[in-house]
Scaffold this motif. Structure first.
Motif, PDB file in Angstrom:
ATOM      1  N   VAL A 124      14.830   9.623   0.560  1.00 38.77           N
ATOM      2  CA  VAL A 124      12.657   9.739   0.484  1.00 38.77           C
ATOM      3  C   VAL A 124      12.445  10.984  -0.074  1.00 38.77           C
ATOM      4  CG1 VAL A 124      11.625  11.267   2.128  1.00 38.77           C
ATOM      5  CG2 VAL A 124      13.200  10.090   2.701  1.00 38.77           C
ATOM      6  N   ARG A 125      13.942  12.045  -1.144  1.00 42.25           N
ATOM      7  CA  ARG A 125      12.601  12.624  -2.319  1.00 42.25           C
ATOM      8  C   ARG A 125      12.993  11.518  -3.569  1.00 42.25           C
ATOM      9  NH1 ARG A 125      11.977  13.714  -6.452  1.00 42.25           N
ATOM     10  NH2 ARG A 125      12.634  15.225  -8.044  1.00 42.25           N
ATOM     11  N   ARG A 126      13.812  10.844  -3.684  1.00 40.60           N
ATOM     12  CA  ARG A 126      14.641   9.755  -4.767  1.00 40.60           C
ATOM     13  C   ARG A 126      12.609   8.649  -4.557  1.00 40.60           C
ATOM     14  NH1 ARG A 126      18.644   5.429  -5.637  1.00 40.60           N
ATOM     15  NH2 ARG A 126      17.682   4.386  -4.104  1.00 40.60           N
ATOM     16  N   VAL A 163      18.477  11.797  19.212  1.00 43.84           N
ATOM     17  CA  VAL A 163      17.351  10.993  19.024  1.00 43.84           C
ATOM     18  C   VAL A 163      16.504  11.468  17.708  1.00 43.84           C
ATOM     19  CG1 VAL A 163      15.600   9.873  20.475  1.00 43.84           C
ATOM     20  CG2 VAL A 163      17.553  10.221  21.584  1.00 43.84           C
ATOM     21  N   TYR A 164      16.126  13.365  18.158  1.00 44.10           N
ATOM     22  CA  TYR A 164      14.902  12.984  17.575  1.00 44.10           C
ATOM     23  C   TYR A 164      15.629  14.010  15.498  1.00 44.10           C
ATOM     24  CZ  TYR A 164      11.772  11.587  20.851  1.00 44.10           C
ATOM     25  OH  TYR A 164      11.126  11.066  21.303  1.00 44.10           O
ATOM     26  N   ALA A 165      16.579  14.934  15.936  1.00 42.80           N
ATOM     27  CA  ALA A 165      16.539  16.008  14.861  1.00 42.80           C
ATOM     28  C   ALA A 165      17.233  14.876  13.523  1.00 42.80           C
ATOM     29  CB  ALA A 165      18.597  16.483  15.203  1.00 42.80           C
ATOM     30  N   CYS A 166      16.723  15.366  12.109  1.00 38.06           N
ATOM     31  CA  CYS A 166      16.986  14.408  10.594  1.00 38.06           C
ATOM     32  C   CYS A 166      17.950  15.425  10.664  1.00 38.06           C
ATOM     33  CB  CYS A 166      15.689  14.844   9.805  1.00 38.06           C
ATOM     34  SG  CYS A 166      15.554  13.787   8.653  1.00 38.06           S
ATOM     35  N   GLN A 167      19.405  14.797  10.085  1.00 39.40           N
ATOM     36  CA  GLN A 167      20.721  15.865  10.417  1.00 39.40           C
ATOM     37  C   GLN A 167      21.423  14.533   8.851  1.00 39.40           C
ATOM     38  OE1 GLN A 167      21.608  14.976  14.441  1.00 39.40           O
ATOM     39  NE2 GLN A 167      22.186  17.144  14.090  1.00 39.40           N
ATOM     40  N   CYS A 168      20.867  13.612   8.601  1.00 37.57           N
ATOM     41  CA  CYS A 168      21.070  12.806   7.139  1.00 37.57           C
ATOM     42  C   CYS A 168      20.849  13.682   6.030  1.00 37.57           C
ATOM     43  CB  CYS A 168      21.235  12.049   7.658  1.00 37.57           C
ATOM     44  SG  CYS A 168      22.104  10.649   6.378  1.00 37.57           S
ATOM     45  N   ASP A 171       0.552  -1.117  -0.389  1.00 39.04           N
ATOM     46  CA  ASP A 171      -0.043   0.050  -0.702  1.00 39.04           C
ATOM     47  C   ASP A 171       1.589   1.237  -0.257  1.00 39.04           C
ATOM     48  OD1 ASP A 171      -1.423   2.433   1.220  1.00 39.04           O
ATOM     49  OD2 ASP A 171      -2.856   1.163   0.774  1.00 39.04           O
ATOM     50  N   PRO A 172       0.668   2.359  -0.690  1.00 37.45           N
ATOM     51  CA  PRO A 172       1.455   3.440  -1.101  1.00 37.45           C
ATOM     52  C   PRO A 172       1.596   3.859   0.300  1.00 37.45           C
ATOM     53  CG  PRO A 172       0.281   3.293  -3.363  1.00 37.45           C
ATOM     54  CD  PRO A 172      -0.086   2.371  -1.841  1.00 37.45           C
ATOM     55  N   ARG A 173       0.128   4.334   1.142  1.00 32.05           N
ATOM     56  CA  ARG A 173       0.227   4.964   1.672  1.00 32.05           C
ATOM     57  C   ARG A 173       0.977   4.383   3.259  1.00 32.05           C
ATOM     58  NH1 ARG A 173      -6.451   5.928   1.846  1.00 32.05           N
ATOM     59  NH2 ARG A 173      -6.087   3.509   1.383  1.00 32.05           N
ATOM     60  N   ASP A 174       0.945   2.934   2.825  1.00 26.46           N
ATOM     61  CA  ASP A 174       1.384   2.092   4.377  1.00 26.46           C
ATOM     62  C   ASP A 174       2.792   2.571   3.981  1.00 26.46           C
ATOM     63  OD1 ASP A 174      -0.536   2.232   5.574  1.00 26.46           O
ATOM     64  OD2 ASP A 174      -0.628  -0.196   4.530  1.00 26.46           O
ATOM     65  N   ARG A 175       3.521   2.931   2.698  1.00 27.02           N
ATOM     66  CA  ARG A 175       4.935   2.417   3.017  1.00 27.02           C
ATOM     67  C   ARG A 175       5.452   4.216   2.841  1.00 27.02           C
ATOM     68  NH1 ARG A 175       7.451   2.921  -2.963  1.00 27.02           N
ATOM     69  NH2 ARG A 175       9.759   3.025  -2.170  1.00 27.02           N
ATOM     70  N   LEU A 176       4.269   5.093   2.939  1.00 25.48           N
ATOM     71  CA  LEU A 176       5.230   6.044   3.082  1.00 25.48           C
ATOM     72  C   LEU A 176       5.164   6.930   4.379  1.00 25.48           C
ATOM     73  CD1 LEU A 176       5.987   9.556   2.511  1.00 25.48           C
ATOM     74  CD2 LEU A 176       3.547   9.616   1.632  1.00 25.48           C
ATOM     75  N   ALA A 177       4.167   5.934   5.029  1.00 19.60           N
ATOM     76  CA  ALA A 177       4.173   6.337   6.582  1.00 19.60           C
ATOM     77  C   ALA A 177       5.274   5.315   7.654  1.00 19.60           C
ATOM     78  CB  ALA A 177       3.060   5.592   7.243  1.00 19.60           C
ATOM     79  N   THR A 178       6.090   3.904   7.052  1.00 22.47           N
ATOM     80  CA  THR A 178       6.958   3.742   7.531  1.00 22.47           C
ATOM     81  C   THR A 178       8.307   4.506   6.611  1.00 22.47           C
ATOM     82  OG1 THR A 178       5.678   1.786   6.791  1.00 22.47           O
ATOM     83  CG2 THR A 178       8.318   1.182   7.256  1.00 22.47           C
ATOM     84  N   ILE A 179       8.047   4.985   5.712  1.00 23.16           N
ATOM     85  CA  ILE A 179       9.566   6.240   5.228  1.00 23.16           C
ATOM     86  C   ILE A 179      10.121   6.735   6.254  1.00 23.16           C
ATOM     87  CG2 ILE A 179      10.418   7.578   3.816  1.00 23.16           C
ATOM     88  CD1 ILE A 179       9.250   5.524   1.232  1.00 23.16           C
ATOM     89  N   PRO A 191      10.404  14.825   2.087  1.00 18.23           N
ATOM     90  CA  PRO A 191      11.797  14.764   2.654  1.00 18.23           C
ATOM     91  C   PRO A 191      11.826  16.672   3.377  1.00 18.23           C
ATOM     92  CG  PRO A 191      12.240  14.831   0.548  1.00 18.23           C
ATOM     93  CD  PRO A 191      10.722  14.556   0.936  1.00 18.23           C
ATOM     94  N   LEU A 192      10.897  17.957   2.946  1.00 13.09           N
ATOM     95  CA  LEU A 192      10.432  18.604   3.726  1.00 13.09           C
ATOM     96  C   LEU A 192       9.917  18.568   5.058  1.00 13.09           C
ATOM     97  CD1 LEU A 192      10.382  21.392   0.505  1.00 13.09           C
ATOM     98  CD2 LEU A 192      12.831  20.782   2.306  1.00 13.09           C
ATOM     99  N   VAL A 193       9.456  18.247   4.862  1.00  9.90           N
ATOM    100  CA  VAL A 193       8.315  17.664   5.906  1.00  9.90           C
ATOM    101  C   VAL A 193       9.146  17.001   7.153  1.00  9.90           C
ATOM    102  CG1 VAL A 193       6.202  16.876   6.772  1.00  9.90           C
ATOM    103  CG2 VAL A 193       5.876  17.670   4.778  1.00  9.90           C
ATOM    104  N   MET A 194       9.632  16.431   6.709  1.00  7.16           N
ATOM    105  CA  MET A 194       9.816  15.202   7.509  1.00  7.16           C
ATOM    106  C   MET A 194      11.224  15.987   9.156  1.00  7.16           C
ATOM    107  SD  MET A 194      12.026  11.517   7.012  1.00  7.16           S
ATOM    108  CE  MET A 194      13.438  12.140   6.080  1.00  7.16           C
ATOM    109  N   PHE A 195      12.350  16.844   7.886  1.00  4.12           N
ATOM    110  CA  PHE A 195      12.644  17.052   8.084  1.00  4.12           C
ATOM    111  C   PHE A 195      13.039  18.784   8.802  1.00  4.12           C
ATOM    112  CE2 PHE A 195      15.396  21.210   8.199  1.00  4.12           C
ATOM    113  CZ  PHE A 195      16.923  20.841   8.180  1.00  4.12           C
ATOM    114  N   ALA A 196      11.639  19.397   8.414  1.00  9.51           N
ATOM    115  CA  ALA A 196      11.169  20.647   9.367  1.00  9.51           C
ATOM    116  C   ALA A 196      10.470  19.848  11.169  1.00  9.51           C
ATOM    117  CB  ALA A 196      10.255  20.865   8.847  1.00  9.51           C
ATOM    118  N   THR A 197       9.207  18.429  10.265  1.00  9.50           N
ATOM    119  CA  THR A 197       9.013  18.026  12.261  1.00  9.50           C
ATOM    120  C   THR A 197       9.441  17.641  12.491  1.00  9.50           C
ATOM    121  OG1 THR A 197       8.252  16.503  10.677  1.00  9.50           O
ATOM    122  CG2 THR A 197       6.190  17.685  10.835  1.00  9.50           C
ATOM    123  N   MET A 198      10.505  16.886  11.846  1.00  9.75           N
ATOM    124  CA  MET A 198      11.761  16.357  13.415  1.00  9.75           C
ATOM    125  C   MET A 198      12.958  17.475  14.025  1.00  9.75           C
ATOM    126  SD  MET A 198      12.536  12.104  11.632  1.00  9.75           S
ATOM    127  CE  MET A 198      13.470  11.963  12.739  1.00  9.75           C
TER     128      MET A 198
END
Length: 724
Positions: free
Chosen positions: A686-688, A674-679, A411-419, A696-703
């Protein structure tokens, strides 16, 4: 001569990657669970196998069927069908001899597809041990294609397989009775003009499964399907599946398999007995928690002697370089930049190697699939199923292959949630940061039962990251990615003793990648940061700041902090009376000014400008944080004190003699990491995979916001409660 293109196809976990490694001399990761390979790999057959002509081998993701229901299966289908370029010249189908009944459905589909086919009948040793030997000659007669018995784990039969692949073009491909029946079988929905019969069958199956996008259907093909009622399309697909399984039963009967043998899974008989304990709903979970706790606590404890040895070696090298070259900018670059910076990252190689070793043993033994089964009920509460937990566990090693591993999720939504969950898992790059702060700022000898406080803290941070990942998944699945919880179907592989050679090679490769990164990316960033932290030089200190450092010792009274009388300062031990920030030789540098500008934002989480510089550098790669701290303290000490970074953090003092890095400040810093997305590499992957910059921008900002907010909360609450 044009190389022969051979595609390795087969069900998941039948030994394709092991076979690929034997054929090409590569050392790609293998694992005793489904979903290890999620993208196509290519390699040339090694000369020692004496191929008759150059052969390029493509290792495809495992697939149970040519009707793709997930991205990894779609990759295999598109390659075999030639949907995105030329199809392979030959297909090498890898079958598990111990589970032939399950594997033959894909063989039937490949015969329908019409590609030249050679069968590698793998795991012959397992089948023989289980009392279910397979006659390769009988199977070859039944299928009408060459069949070569192999044991990929030991290399047995590989040379004969190469010989069969090289000669396949020179052998006329007669249509076997089986293939003739498959091709002659009339479909309820005949193929329309302009679409081949084989292609039409796959389109009908994909339409019934709701995966036309994965099958790469064109607008014309979709229109042809839309001309038929959906019920007719589904009925035709079901009829085709039944016809294929009827042929599988006929094949098994032809090679002498009885009805009882078809139902048996001999390799699982011993595993089933073990699973009564390890997959028990209560004892299984307790054992799983105990296994993971033991792994992370042992990483902290067992690697300590080697860490100390590497620290001593780096200190000795720094002293030798300084003595040999004498004072100067180049000496400072080598001692303060290369050795004190990138060298401090190498201190944590023992932990990295131990982590990969222990996780590799779990994967190769088959326990990883059981872990996914155990947490399925917990994952269902998140809105996902246990299959999503396999890439999450892989995230303990590295987020990038873990994100690629989500291609097995349908499922694309499940895959995105896992990512979006995976970056919360504490990867190997966070491990050195945890170990640095825990070993520097917390008592080394305090114990709780048989465990040290440090090892329990390390386990706690890994548990925190896992719980946080599950919480993030639950939030996404209840908001932007809302959807039903999918059913969970997972193949449990048999337990196997890990092959020591393969496991150690995997550990070596992954550890070498870490060291290589330390010698390239981290070293490059460290040198740039050294320049930024060293220039411009402090005023009236052309010797690199040594005069400033000496001034503190000559006239301590000049450095009494504001608000403290000289009489009170007299009671502060002289070796603890430190220069103020303004006396630091890096405060006048470009990097120091950037750090001071960040300090007002960092002070609420208990960090100063030095940590700000380290955090800023860590956005290139988390490990750079350690090399940056090594730089900062190396330059401030003018490299006269060749002590390990852990000791420098432990002994660093404020002007009033108090500790600069307290346990509370260290705890807040670790919470941030623990929480910062620094890679940056993770964000690029994630973009690919999502084909958009949005996620990826949402992930970086929220984390990043979560990391800062929780670090501030921990520090401020700790201060309010009187903790230091």
């Amino acid at each position: 001569m044009t190389p022969l293109r051979v595609a390795l196809a087969g069900n998941p976990n039948v030994g394709k990657t092991s076979l690929f490694n034997e054929l090409t001399g590569a050392r790609h990761k293998v694992g005793n669970y489904a979903g290890v390979t999620v993208e196509t790999r290519a390699g040339a057959v090694v000369p020692r196998l004496s191929p008759a002509r150059p052969i390029t081998v493509l290792d495809l993701p495992g697939t149970y069927s040519l009707t793709p229901i997930a991205e990894d299966e779609a990759v295999a289908f598109r390659c075999l069908a030639g949907a995105e370029g030329d199809p392979p010249d030959v297909v090498a189908l890898v079958l598990d001899a111990a589970n032939l009944a399950r594997n033959l459905y894909l063989a039937v589909q490949l015969l329908e597809l019409g590609r030249p086919l050679v069968v590698a009948l793998n795991m012959m040793d397992v089948a023989a041990e289980a009392g279910m030997p397979v006659d390769p000659a009988a199977l070859a007669r039944a299928l009408g294609v060459p069949v070569v018995p192999t044991v990929a784990r030991t290399g047995e039969g590989i040379a004969r397989l190469v010989e069969a692949l090289g000669s396949i073009e020179h052998v006329p491909q007669a249509i076997s009775p089986l293939r003739a029946r498959l091709l002659a079988d009339d479909d309820a929905l005949p193929a329309p003009p302009g679409i081949g019969a084989a292609r039409w069958r796959w389109l009908v199956s994909a339409a019934a499964a709701g995966t036309l996008e994965l099958a790469g259907a064109t607008a014309e093909e979709r229109a042809a399907l839309a001309a038929h009622p959906a019920a007719d399309v589904t009925a035709a697909a079901h009829a085709r599946v039944i016809a294929r399984y009827r042929e599988v039963d006929a094949l098994l009967a032809e090679i002498g398999f009885t009805a009882a043998q078809r139902e048996r899974a001999p390799a699982m008989s011993r595993s089933a007995a073990i699973d009564r304990v390890l997959t028990h709903r209560v004892w299984g979970l307790l054992i799983f928690v105990g296994v993971m706790a033991t792994i992370f606590s042992s990483i902290f404890t067992w690697a300590e002697p080697l860490m100390g040895a590497i620290e001593s070696l780096i200190g000795w090298l720094s002293e030798q370089v300084a003595a040999a070259l004498g004072p100067g900018v180049f000496t400072d670059l080598l001692t303060q930049g290369v050795l004190a910076g990138a060298g401090n990252v190498l201190v944590f190689v023992p932990q990295i190697a131990l982590l990969f070793l222990l996780l590799g043993v779990l994967e190769d033994s088959g326990y990883m699939a059981r872990a996914a089964f155990l947490v399925d009920r917990l994952m269902a509460r998140v809105g996902l199923h246990g299959r999503a937990f396999v890439p999450l566990l892989s995230g303990y090693a590295c987020a990038i292959p873990a994100i690629l591993g989500t291609r097995t999720i349908t499922d694309p939504r499940d895959r995105l949630a896992t990512i979006l969950m995976i970056p919360f898992m504490s990867c190997s790059a966070r491990l050195p940061i945890y170990v640095l702060f825990i070993s520097a700022l917390f008592p080394a000898d305090d114990r709780v039962g048989p465990f040290t406080v440090g090892s329990l803290m390390l386990v706690g941070f890994y548990a925190l990251s896992t719980v946080s990942a599950l919480a993030a998944g639950a939030i996404w699945k209840r908001t932007a990615l809302r959807g039903p919880t999918p059913p969970f179907v997972l193949e449990l592989p048999p337990y196997r003793l890990p092959r020591l050679r393969n496991t150690l090679l995997h550990v070596y490769d992954r550890t070498a990648d870490f060291v290589r990164q330390a010698g390239t990316v981290i070293l490059s960033v460290t040198v740039v940061l050294w320049v930024l932290l060293s220039f411009p030089r402090p005023p009236d200190a052309p010797d690199g700041g040594r005069a400033v450092a000496e001034a503190v010792q000559v006239d301590p009274a000049a450095h009494v902090p504001e608000g403290m009388s000289q009489g009170a300062a007299a009671h502060v031990p002289e070796d603890m009376l430190q220069a103020t920030d303004e006396d630091s030789p890096i405060i006048h540098s470009i990097g120091g000014r950037i750090g001071k500008a960040m300090e007002p934002v960092l002070q609420p989480m208990g960090q100063d400008f030095r940590m700000g510089i380290a955090i800023l550098g860590s956005f290139a790669a988390r490990e750079v944080m350690i090399s940056t701290l090594g730089l900062v303290y190396g330059i401030e000490a003018d490299d006269e004190n060749q002590t390990p970074l852990r000791e420098k953090l432990r002994e660093a003092r404020e002007p009033d003699g108090s500790r600069r890095h307290t346990p509370l400040k260290g705890l807040a810093a670790m919470i941030f990491f623990v929480y910062a997305c620094q890679c940056m590499s993770t964000l690029a992957v994630v973009r690919r995979e999502t084909r958009s910059w949005k996620w990826p921008l949402v992930m970086f900002a929220t984390m990043s916001a979560l990391a800062y907010g929780l670090a501030v909360l921990v520090y401020q609450v700790g201060r309010a409660l009187g903790y230091t």
